[in-house]
Motif scaffolding. Sequence first.
Motif, PDB file in Angstrom:
ATOM      1  N   CYS A  45       0.870  -1.123  -0.168  1.00 39.01           N
ATOM      2  CA  CYS A  45      -0.073  -0.009   0.090  1.00 39.01           C
ATOM      3  C   CYS A  45       0.945   1.352   0.063  1.00 39.01           C
ATOM      4  O   CYS A  45       2.029   0.984   0.412  1.00 39.01           O
ATOM      5  CB  CYS A  45      -1.005  -0.214   0.987  1.00 39.01           C
ATOM      6  N   GLN A  46       0.202   2.168  -0.167  1.00 38.12           N
ATOM      7  CA  GLN A  46       1.198   3.818  -0.335  1.00 38.12           C
ATOM      8  C   GLN A  46       1.901   4.064   0.852  1.00 38.12           C
ATOM      9  O   GLN A  46       2.717   4.577   0.877  1.00 38.12           O
ATOM     10  CB  GLN A  46       0.063   4.753  -0.823  1.00 38.12           C
ATOM     11  N   ARG A  47       0.846   3.657   2.022  1.00 43.10           N
ATOM     12  CA  ARG A  47       1.621   4.234   3.205  1.00 43.10           C
ATOM     13  C   ARG A  47       2.775   3.380   3.646  1.00 43.10           C
ATOM     14  O   ARG A  47       3.776   3.859   4.122  1.00 43.10           O
ATOM     15  CB  ARG A  47       0.576   4.006   4.399  1.00 43.10           C
ATOM     16  N   CYS A  48       2.922   2.116   3.310  1.00 46.83           N
ATOM     17  CA  CYS A  48       3.834   1.315   3.435  1.00 46.83           C
ATOM     18  C   CYS A  48       4.960   1.415   2.585  1.00 46.83           C
ATOM     19  O   CYS A  48       6.221   1.209   3.040  1.00 46.83           O
ATOM     20  CB  CYS A  48       3.546  -0.147   3.508  1.00 46.83           C
ATOM     21  N   LYS A  49       4.742   1.849   1.403  1.00 43.48           N
ATOM     22  CA  LYS A  49       5.635   2.258   0.311  1.00 43.48           C
ATOM     23  C   LYS A  49       6.336   3.250   0.856  1.00 43.48           C
ATOM     24  O   LYS A  49       7.815   3.639   1.034  1.00 43.48           O
ATOM     25  CB  LYS A  49       5.146   2.493  -0.910  1.00 43.48           C
ATOM     26  N   GLU A  50       5.857   4.352   1.660  1.00 40.61           N
ATOM     27  CA  GLU A  50       6.282   5.541   2.068  1.00 40.61           C
ATOM     28  C   GLU A  50       7.226   5.428   3.237  1.00 40.61           C
ATOM     29  O   GLU A  50       8.535   5.804   3.380  1.00 40.61           O
ATOM     30  CB  GLU A  50       5.361   6.720   2.388  1.00 40.61           C
ATOM     31  N   VAL A  51       6.759   4.383   3.949  1.00 39.71           N
ATOM     32  CA  VAL A  51       7.473   4.146   5.152  1.00 39.71           C
ATOM     33  C   VAL A  51       8.868   3.245   4.886  1.00 39.71           C
ATOM     34  O   VAL A  51       9.879   3.734   5.321  1.00 39.71           O
ATOM     35  CB  VAL A  51       6.934   3.212   6.218  1.00 39.71           C
ATOM     36  N   LEU A  52       8.803   2.260   3.830  1.00 36.21           N
ATOM     37  CA  LEU A  52       9.934   1.796   3.523  1.00 36.21           C
ATOM     38  C   LEU A  52      10.855   2.502   2.689  1.00 36.21           C
ATOM     39  O   LEU A  52      12.162   2.485   2.916  1.00 36.21           O
ATOM     40  CB  LEU A  52       9.677   0.400   2.470  1.00 36.21           C
ATOM     41  N   GLU A  53      10.363   3.428   2.039  1.00 37.48           N
ATOM     42  CA  GLU A  53      11.276   4.558   1.213  1.00 37.48           C
ATOM     43  C   GLU A  53      12.029   5.428   2.149  1.00 37.48           C
ATOM     44  O   GLU A  53      13.208   5.796   2.206  1.00 37.48           O
ATOM     45  CB  GLU A  53      10.455   5.401   0.245  1.00 37.48           C
ATOM     46  N   TRP A  54      11.305   5.587   3.407  1.00 42.28           N
ATOM     47  CA  TRP A  54      11.972   6.570   4.549  1.00 42.28           C
ATOM     48  C   TRP A  54      12.992   5.820   4.944  1.00 42.28           C
ATOM     49  O   TRP A  54      14.064   6.346   5.497  1.00 42.28           O
ATOM     50  CB  TRP A  54      10.980   7.089   5.320  1.00 42.28           C
ATOM     51  N   ARG A  55      12.731   4.508   5.328  1.00 39.45           N
ATOM     52  CA  ARG A  55      13.705   3.841   6.149  1.00 39.45           C
ATOM     53  C   ARG A  55      15.234   3.591   5.474  1.00 39.45           C
ATOM     54  O   ARG A  55      16.148   3.387   5.669  1.00 39.45           O
ATOM     55  CB  ARG A  55      13.273   2.273   6.578  1.00 39.45           C
ATOM     56  N   VAL A  56      14.874   3.206   3.906  1.00 39.68           N
ATOM     57  CA  VAL A  56      15.978   3.208   2.964  1.00 39.68           C
ATOM     58  C   VAL A  56      16.688   4.307   2.860  1.00 39.68           C
ATOM     59  O   VAL A  56      18.094   4.556   3.094  1.00 39.68           O
ATOM     60  CB  VAL A  56      15.484   2.809   1.626  1.00 39.68           C
ATOM     61  N   LYS A  57      16.224   5.464   2.891  1.00 37.73           N
ATOM     62  CA  LYS A  57      16.807   6.787   2.809  1.00 37.73           C
ATOM     63  C   LYS A  57      17.737   7.349   4.095  1.00 37.73           C
ATOM     64  O   LYS A  57      18.751   7.760   3.747  1.00 37.73           O
ATOM     65  CB  LYS A  57      15.620   8.055   2.721  1.00 37.73           C
ATOM     66  N   PHE A  58      17.094   6.797   5.043  1.00 36.02           N
ATOM     67  CA  PHE A  58      17.900   7.040   6.186  1.00 36.02           C
ATOM     68  C   PHE A  58      18.450   5.719   6.999  1.00 36.02           C
ATOM     69  O   PHE A  58      18.947   5.830   8.241  1.00 36.02           O
ATOM     70  CB  PHE A  58      17.127   7.877   7.318  1.00 36.02           C
ATOM     71  N   SER A  59      18.952   5.015   6.239  1.00 31.47           N
ATOM     72  CA  SER A  59      19.546   3.854   6.661  1.00 31.47           C
ATOM     73  C   SER A  59      19.126   2.894   7.905  1.00 31.47           C
ATOM     74  O   SER A  59      19.932   2.437   8.541  1.00 31.47           O
ATOM     75  CB  SER A  59      21.129   4.152   6.984  1.00 31.47           C
ATOM     76  N   LYS A  60      17.648   3.062   7.882  1.00 30.58           N
ATOM     77  CA  LYS A  60      17.179   2.122   9.040  1.00 30.58           C
ATOM     78  C   LYS A  60      16.477   0.999   8.296  1.00 30.58           C
ATOM     79  O   LYS A  60      15.921   0.249   9.010  1.00 30.58           O
ATOM     80  CB  LYS A  60      16.046   3.109   9.489  1.00 30.58           C
ATOM     81  N   TYR A  61      16.649   0.800   6.990  1.00 29.76           N
ATOM     82  CA  TYR A  61      15.829  -0.401   6.425  1.00 29.76           C
ATOM     83  C   TYR A  61      17.049  -1.659   6.741  1.00 29.76           C
ATOM     84  O   TYR A  61      18.137  -1.638   6.584  1.00 29.76           O
ATOM     85  CB  TYR A  61      15.649  -0.359   5.093  1.00 29.76           C
ATOM     86  N   LYS A  62      16.274  -2.917   7.041  1.00 30.57           N
ATOM     87  CA  LYS A  62      17.059  -4.060   7.181  1.00 30.57           C
ATOM     88  C   LYS A  62      16.391  -5.174   6.513  1.00 30.57           C
ATOM     89  O   LYS A  62      14.836  -5.150   6.849  1.00 30.57           O
ATOM     90  CB  LYS A  62      17.085  -4.274   8.714  1.00 30.57           C
ATOM     91  N   PRO A  63      16.795  -5.759   5.384  1.00 32.88           N
ATOM     92  CA  PRO A  63      16.104  -6.824   4.577  1.00 32.88           C
ATOM     93  C   PRO A  63      15.814  -7.842   5.589  1.00 32.88           C
ATOM     94  O   PRO A  63      16.385  -8.444   6.496  1.00 32.88           O
ATOM     95  CB  PRO A  63      17.115  -7.127   3.697  1.00 32.88           C
ATOM     96  N   LEU A  64      14.648  -8.495   5.083  1.00 32.33           N
ATOM     97  CA  LEU A  64      13.949  -9.708   6.110  1.00 32.33           C
ATOM     98  C   LEU A  64      14.855 -10.923   5.504  1.00 32.33           C
ATOM     99  O   LEU A  64      15.352 -11.108   4.394  1.00 32.33           O
ATOM    100  CB  LEU A  64      12.539  -9.913   5.483  1.00 32.33           C
ATOM    101  N   SER A  65      15.166 -11.857   6.587  1.00 27.65           N
ATOM    102  CA  SER A  65      16.028 -13.034   6.108  1.00 27.65           C
ATOM    103  C   SER A  65      15.085 -14.003   5.327  1.00 27.65           C
ATOM    104  O   SER A  65      15.421 -14.731   4.692  1.00 27.65           O
ATOM    105  CB  SER A  65      16.252 -13.655   7.444  1.00 27.65           C
ATOM    106  N   LYS A  66      13.652 -13.837   5.492  1.00 27.77           N
ATOM    107  CA  LYS A  66      12.698 -14.977   4.708  1.00 27.77           C
ATOM    108  C   LYS A  66      11.480 -14.019   4.387  1.00 27.77           C
ATOM    109  O   LYS A  66      11.161 -13.157   5.439  1.00 27.77           O
ATOM    110  CB  LYS A  66      12.331 -16.099   5.416  1.00 27.77           C
ATOM    111  N   PRO A  67      11.022 -14.069   3.232  1.00 24.58           N
ATOM    112  CA  PRO A  67       9.794 -13.387   3.017  1.00 24.58           C
ATOM    113  C   PRO A  67       8.425 -13.486   3.810  1.00 24.58           C
ATOM    114  O   PRO A  67       8.316 -14.657   4.260  1.00 24.58           O
ATOM    115  CB  PRO A  67       9.395 -13.773   1.366  1.00 24.58           C
TER     116      PRO A  67
END
Length: 70
Positions: A45-67
Amino acid sequence: MSSQRGNVARSRPQRHQNSRVFKNDKYDTSAQRKKINAKLHDGVCQRCKEVLEWRVKFSKYKPLSKPKKW
Protein backbone atom coordinates in the motif's frame (compact mmCIF):
# COMPACT_ATOMS: atom_id res chain seq x y z
CA MET A 1 6.83 27.32 25.74
CA SER A 2 5.98 25.73 22.40
CA SER A 3 4.12 22.81 23.99
CA GLN A 4 1.56 24.99 25.74
CA ARG A 5 -2.03 24.38 24.80
CA GLY A 6 -3.22 26.80 22.12
CA ASN A 7 0.26 28.27 21.55
CA VAL A 8 0.67 27.44 17.86
CA ALA A 9 2.62 30.46 16.61
CA ARG A 10 6.38 30.46 17.08
CA SER A 11 8.19 33.73 17.61
CA ARG A 12 11.48 32.61 16.06
CA PRO A 13 12.65 30.30 13.24
CA GLN A 14 14.09 26.85 13.81
CA ARG A 15 17.43 27.11 15.60
CA HIS A 16 19.41 24.33 13.89
CA GLN A 17 18.91 23.42 10.25
CA ASN A 18 20.83 20.88 8.23
CA SER A 19 22.88 22.45 5.46
CA ARG A 20 23.43 19.17 3.60
CA VAL A 21 21.21 16.22 2.78
CA PHE A 22 21.90 12.93 4.56
CA LYS A 23 23.57 10.40 2.25
CA ASN A 24 23.09 6.79 3.27
CA ASP A 25 25.90 5.56 1.02
CA LYS A 26 28.55 8.10 2.03
CA TYR A 27 30.53 5.72 4.25
CA ASP A 28 28.77 2.40 3.62
CA THR A 29 29.67 1.41 0.06
CA SER A 30 28.98 -2.30 0.49
CA ALA A 31 27.18 -4.45 -2.06
CA GLN A 32 24.24 -4.87 0.32
CA ARG A 33 23.78 -1.08 0.61
CA LYS A 34 23.78 -0.74 -3.19
CA LYS A 35 21.23 -3.55 -3.45
CA ILE A 36 18.98 -1.91 -0.84
CA ASN A 37 19.16 1.48 -2.60
CA ALA A 38 18.27 -0.08 -5.97
CA LYS A 39 15.28 -2.04 -4.64
CA LEU A 40 11.78 -1.04 -5.81
CA HIS A 41 8.94 -1.41 -3.29
CA ASP A 42 6.01 -2.65 -5.37
CA GLY A 43 3.00 -4.63 -4.27
CA VAL A 44 2.42 -2.76 -0.99
CA CYS A 45 0.00 0.00 0.00
CA GLN A 46 1.01 3.65 -0.40
CA ARG A 47 1.61 4.20 3.34
CA CYS A 48 3.85 1.13 3.64
CA LYS A 49 5.72 2.21 0.52
CA GLU A 50 6.41 5.64 2.05
CA VAL A 51 7.63 4.02 5.27
CA LEU A 52 9.96 1.66 3.40
CA GLU A 53 11.36 4.50 1.28
CA TRP A 54 11.99 6.59 4.41
CA ARG A 55 13.78 3.67 6.08
CA VAL A 56 16.00 3.16 3.02
CA LYS A 57 16.74 6.88 2.77
CA PHE A 58 17.97 7.14 6.37
CA SER A 59 19.74 3.73 6.61
CA LYS A 60 17.08 2.22 8.87
CA TYR A 61 15.99 -0.50 6.42
CA LYS A 62 16.96 -4.06 7.26
CA PRO A 63 16.16 -6.77 4.69
CA LEU A 64 14.07 -9.71 5.86
CA SER A 65 15.82 -13.04 6.21
CA LYS A 66 12.77 -14.81 4.76
CA PRO A 67 9.76 -13.30 2.95
CA LYS A 68 6.60 -12.39 4.86
CA LYS A 69 3.01 -12.79 3.80
CA TRP A 70 1.06 -9.59 3.18
